[in-house]
Design an enzyme around this catalytic site. Structure first.
Site, short mmCIF file in Angstrom:
data_model
loop_
_atom_site.label_atom_id
_atom_site.label_comp_id
_atom_site.label_asym_id
_atom_site.label_seq_id
_atom_site.Cartn_x
_atom_site.Cartn_y
_atom_site.Cartn_z
N HIS A 251 -16.12 7.72 -9.18
CA HIS A 251 -14.80 7.41 -8.60
C HIS A 251 -13.71 8.34 -9.15
CE1 HIS A 251 -15.96 3.59 -6.54
NE2 HIS A 251 -16.97 3.73 -7.36
N ASP B 175 -6.33 12.71 -10.12
CA ASP B 175 -6.83 11.40 -9.68
C ASP B 175 -8.06 11.61 -8.81
OD1 ASP B 175 -6.88 8.67 -9.22
OD2 ASP B 175 -4.72 8.54 -8.86
P1 ADP Z 1 -7.11 3.42 -10.12
O1 ADP Z 1 -8.47 3.06 -9.56
O2 ADP Z 1 -7.15 4.60 -11.03
O3 ADP Z 1 -6.39 2.29 -10.76
P2 ADP Z 1 -6.16 3.65 -7.32
O4 ADP Z 1 -4.82 4.07 -6.80
O5 ADP Z 1 -7.30 4.28 -6.64
O6 ADP Z 1 -6.16 3.90 -8.89
O7 ADP Z 1 -6.32 2.08 -7.15
C1 ADP Z 1 -5.38 1.21 -7.72
C2 ADP Z 1 -5.52 -0.16 -7.06
O8 ADP Z 1 -4.83 -1.09 -7.87
C3 ADP Z 1 -4.88 -0.19 -5.68
O9 ADP Z 1 -5.68 -0.92 -4.79
C4 ADP Z 1 -3.55 -0.90 -5.92
O10 ADP Z 1 -3.10 -1.69 -4.85
C5 ADP Z 1 -3.86 -1.80 -7.10
N1 ADP Z 1 -2.63 -1.99 -7.89
C6 ADP Z 1 -1.94 -1.09 -8.58
N2 ADP Z 1 -0.83 -1.63 -9.13
C7 ADP Z 1 -0.83 -2.91 -8.78
C8 ADP Z 1 0.03 -4.02 -9.03
N3 ADP Z 1 1.13 -3.91 -9.76
N4 ADP Z 1 -0.29 -5.21 -8.48
C9 ADP Z 1 -1.41 -5.34 -7.75
N5 ADP Z 1 -2.26 -4.35 -7.47
C10 ADP Z 1 -1.99 -3.16 -7.98
O1 F6P Z 2 -11.16 4.14 -10.53
C1 F6P Z 2 -11.44 4.25 -11.86
C2 F6P Z 2 -11.53 2.93 -12.59
O2 F6P Z 2 -11.97 3.15 -13.89
C3 F6P Z 2 -12.48 1.92 -11.97
O3 F6P Z 2 -13.83 2.10 -12.33
C4 F6P Z 2 -11.90 0.65 -12.49
O4 F6P Z 2 -12.26 -0.47 -11.77
C5 F6P Z 2 -10.40 0.92 -12.43
O5 F6P Z 2 -10.28 2.29 -12.66
C6 F6P Z 2 -9.61 0.08 -13.42
O6 F6P Z 2 -9.99 0.37 -14.76
P1 F6P Z 2 -10.47 -0.70 -15.82
O7 F6P Z 2 -11.70 -1.36 -15.26
O8 F6P Z 2 -10.73 0.06 -17.08
O9 F6P Z 2 -9.33 -1.67 -15.96
#
Ligand code: ADP
Ligand code: F6P
Length: 461
Positions: free
Chosen positions: A155, A362
């Protein structure tokens, strides 16, 4: 029909209030259809590791989880996964920690997962391992006699070779990936870096999608993850979401909203984003009292020092910028550290004229896709997206920026704030098309089909 066995560090079961991430929803649908199983860490820490598996069933989805002891969590999750691989895979060799006990803990926990997992796998099952926490899993399963198809999806980004070689035992880690049948990456760029490493460090050669190293070969593909578009769109059109959006607009009166939503992580470029917004305020006084940046950043991985540091830094920075520019009736930045329910999040996206998504690196970035899915088609907002997010390879109609340049981001903000409706609609429609068609179900079906159809060389399958 063969069963799907999904393995990931975290297991997400259907919850009664329906608050679920897109990935969880898509995988749950597949698991329900195939009678499959989701295996991983329970998220719990126990005094001593026992290896016992807890089975659970919720809304037709079965999960199997194991608890870990404190040393495991420290060395595997906080250690090798989040102090070593996460920064390294996001090109931050400067903060990556190479502590031998982390590597040992990582391999130990992977073995601790492989032990109960291998006995649950039946001959026709298709096994799907997720993310950097579990890279050696196929090798450990093969050692235990598993001959099934096994796919791995990363991912995160895959780093350039010259950075990856800074990891002690990098070769051992990458060689273990040749026990998979298929490896999926989010973008061509990460796949190219992987191929480069195999060719230059392992003496491998490529033949179409296959990479050969000595006697071994693996199929390496690009398969970008999407969001649960239909579900997200519907959530953004509910009465609840509209009411919340209306409340936000009233509370913010005539202000134009710019929104940032990220897990609180240094790779998300939140500090650089606030600096860019500060630059905009310095150079465009006419925007004072008319714009507001809402930055939502729920804390994550709080036991890791770099995450504590970035949290402190952001508190300080948001406070300083507000102190410098705020008036009694206007605060330029609203910085919030909590999670939001789906309806609130969609309302926030919809109420914002600009979605500011500027990670420094990212794997994909789902927030960019969610922002588009939540827009009002008659009056859509503008997405500003970092060129260093995997999503940029699909979302070319966004305003693509270099997140390290405050001038460039501030100019894009200016352009977005002034963009006429016709251009906003044109860009939005094209972006929406991609987000709708290449959604999370498309991604999951495509990747599972690749695992199932891949030719398995003798000795592997
Ligand atoms: P990562 O996997 O690195 O966290 P992504 O942008 O791919 O980054 O995914 C983040 C997910 O977390 C998204 O689905 C987003 O809606 C959710 N998210 C981020 N911030 C919040 C928040 N404050 N409240 C609820 N969901 C959140
Ligand atoms: O997208 C990367 C990732 O590490 C996912 O594997 C994971 O679910 C998400 O970010 C949130 O991270 P964590 O599980 O360490 O809170």
């Amino acid at each position: 029909m063969s069963r799907l066995i999904v393995v990931s560090n975290r297991v997400s079961m259907p919850s009664p209030d329906g608050a679920q991430g897109g990935l969880a929803v898509a995988l749950q649908a597949a698991l329900r259809e195939s009678g499959g199983l989701w295996f991983g860490w329970s998220g719990r820490e126990v005094e001593e590791f026992t290896g016992s598996v807890n089975f659970e069933e919720s809304d037709g989805v079965r999960s199997a989880v194991v608890d870990l002891e404190a040393q495991d969590v420290e060395e595997y999750y906080n250690g090798f996964a989040n102090r070593t691989l996460w920064p390294l895979f996001h090109y931050r060799v400067d903060i990556a920690k190479y502590n031998r006990s982390f590597g040992e803990g990582y391999e130990r926990v992977n073995r601790r997962f492989a032990e109960p997992l291998h006995v649950m796998i039946e001959p026709d099952d298709v096994v799907w391992i997720n993310d950097y926490h579990l890279i050696p899993m196929a090798m450990l399963l093969r050692d235990r006699g598993v001959r099934n198809r096994i796919g791995f999806f990363l991912h995160t980004p895959w780093p350039p070779t010259r950075l990856l070689v800074s990891l002690p035992y990098h070769e051992r880690l990458v060689r273990s990936m040749f026990f998979y049948d298929v490896i999926g990456f989010q973008t061509e760029e990460w796949l190219e870096s992987f191929r480069h490493y195999c060719e230059h460090e392992l003496g491998g050669r490529s033949e179409g999608e296959y990479i050969h190293v000595g006697e071994k070969m693996v199929r390496a593909v690009v398969c970008p993850i999407g969001i649960d578009f239909k579900n997200f769109r519907e959530a953004s059109e509910t009465r609840e979401a509209n009411a919340i959006a209306e409340r936000m607009r009233t509370s913010l009166r005539q202000l134009t909203m710019i929104v940032g939503v990220d897990r609180l992580d240094y790779s998300k470029g939140i500090e650089e984003r606030l600096n860019s917004f500060e630059h905009l305020l310095h150079t465009h006084e006419e925007l004072h009292r008319s714009v507001v940046l809402i930055q939502v950043a729920p804390p994550s991985r709080g036991e890791v020092e770099q995450y504590q540091k970035v949290r402190e830094k952001l508190n300080e920075l948001a406070g300083r910028i507000n102190g410098e520019f705020a008036e009694v009736d206007w605060t330029p930045i609203r910085y919030v550290n909590r999670g939001y329910a789906r309806a609130e999040l969609t309302a926030l996206y919809r109420a914002a004229r600009v979605g500011l998504v500027t990670p420094l690196r990212d794997g994909m970035n789902l927030v960019a896709k969610e922002y588009i899915a939540a827009q009002d088609p008659e009056d859509p907002g503008v997405l500003i997206l970092s060129r260093f997010a995997g999503a940029a390879s699909q979302m070319k109609e966004a305003l693509l920026v270099n997140p390290y340049s405050p001038e460039e981001v501030a100019e894009a903000l200016q352009q977005a704030l002034k963009m006429p409706l016709s251009e906003r609609k044109r860009r939005f429609e094209s972006l929406l098309d991609g987000v709708r068609t290449e959604d999370v179900h498309w991604w999951r079906e495509k990747f599972v089909a690749m695992i199932t159809e891949t030719k398995v060389p003798p000795g592997k399958g």
